[in-house]
Design a protein around this motif. Sequence first.
Motif, PDB file in Angstrom:
ATOM      1  N   TYR A  87       0.822  -1.206   0.000  1.00  0.00           N
ATOM      2  CA  TYR A  87       0.000   0.000   0.000  1.00  0.00           C
ATOM      3  C   TYR A  87       0.858   1.259   0.000  1.00  0.00           C
ATOM      4  CZ  TYR A  87      -3.498  -3.475   1.119  1.00  0.00           C
ATOM      5  OH  TYR A  87      -4.310  -4.579   1.071  1.00  0.00           O
ATOM      6  N   ALA A  90       2.054   1.729  -3.519  1.00  0.00           N
ATOM      7  CA  ALA A  90       0.986   2.246  -4.364  1.00  0.00           C
ATOM      8  C   ALA A  90       0.798   3.745  -4.137  1.00  0.00           C
ATOM      9  CB  ALA A  90      -0.315   1.499  -4.087  1.00  0.00           C
ATOM     10  N   HIS A 165      -9.685   5.173  -7.115  1.00  0.00           N
ATOM     11  CA  HIS A 165      -8.843   3.979  -6.966  1.00  0.00           C
ATOM     12  C   HIS A 165      -9.714   2.761  -6.709  1.00  0.00           C
ATOM     13  CE1 HIS A 165      -6.499   1.115  -4.372  1.00  0.00           C
ATOM     14  NE2 HIS A 165      -5.628   1.277  -5.342  1.00  0.00           N
ATOM     15  N   GLY A 167      -8.708  -1.132  -5.779  1.00  0.00           N
ATOM     16  CA  GLY A 167      -7.679  -2.112  -5.487  1.00  0.00           C
ATOM     17  C   GLY A 167      -8.295  -3.461  -5.181  1.00  0.00           C
ATOM     18  N   GLU A 196      -5.797  -1.676  -9.451  1.00  0.00           N
ATOM     19  CA  GLU A 196      -4.895  -2.806  -9.183  1.00  0.00           C
ATOM     20  C   GLU A 196      -5.729  -4.063  -9.045  1.00  0.00           C
ATOM     21  OE1 GLU A 196      -1.646  -1.497  -6.206  1.00  0.00           O
ATOM     22  OE2 GLU A 196      -3.462  -0.411  -5.609  1.00  0.00           O
ATOM     23  N   THR A 298      -0.987  -3.410 -12.269  1.00  0.00           N
ATOM     24  CA  THR A 298      -1.223  -2.061 -11.766  1.00  0.00           C
ATOM     25  C   THR A 298      -1.404  -1.160 -12.971  1.00  0.00           C
ATOM     26  OG1 THR A 298       0.145  -2.413  -9.788  1.00  0.00           O
ATOM     27  CG2 THR A 298      -0.289  -0.135 -10.433  1.00  0.00           C
TER      28      THR A 298
END
Length: 307
Positions: A87, A90, A165, A167, A196, A298
Amino acid sequence: MSTPKRLERTPQMADQIRPCPLCAGIASRTGFPFAVEFDGKVFNYVRCGRCLSVFVDPVPDAQALARMYARSDYHDCHYAECQSGHYSAAARLLRDYAPEGATVLDYGCGLGHFLHATRSAGFNAHGVEFDAEAAEAAALRSGCPVIPVAEFERQPRMPHFDVVHLGDVLEHLPDPTDTQTRLLECLRPGGLLFVEGPLEENPSPVYWASRGFGTFKRWLRPGFVGRGTPTHLFRTSASPQLDFFRRVAPGFELLHWEIYETGWPYDGGGLLKRMISRSAMLLGGKRIGRVAFGNRFTALFRAPGGH
């Protein structure tokens, strides 16, 4: 109670199977991991004849989804002990493209690990999570405002963000095209889409081994239905995943595209599985021709407009 038998689909029954959630293609055959029983229902895995992704049919209903993603049965089991390194990396990647103080929407924020990392990196982060209890835990962990999906969708006017985002979220969505399209409406002109997730059908020693083991088990027990939770509603490879973004986000500029390997889920297995995992790690990110090896991606895109 006897175990329900998996229905073997035939070409004549193709119209009974939902379209591929990534490309809307038609299922051509059964795909690995074949079928599982959850909450008293059988969920088949079928392979798209167009993009070759594998997807779950039928889609779990609202009751099954609520059971699948309850905090105690999902987040606390899979994410409670997550390492912060991923994290933080990222958040550092995001700092390369977004200024400090940028507003970030983390849709499907889990227990708040990415929110915490982005807040620590100087971003103004907000979270949305499917399970209300998990949303409360994410807010407590991250110090960021977090609301359940139902509350987010009830807002009379959607807020706008500099970054959206997702993820490890797309593969859990019953309709990823619809959700992704609606989330893009929350993105300011020139904003960033940061995604991601797994590439479970992408070339990798772990993928080849799991397919081989699965095929052997199916040969030994034809029609076998496993016990499991169909949390990943589709499994795909790099090319169909990137094509999906190009279709739902036309005009977006691709800023960053990376494929890498974690060795999951064999990294925590016995000796043989760990050896397979390590070989996958050695190949991760490498290319042979147009094929890139790895089980995760990613992606970072910039929306049209802005300055």
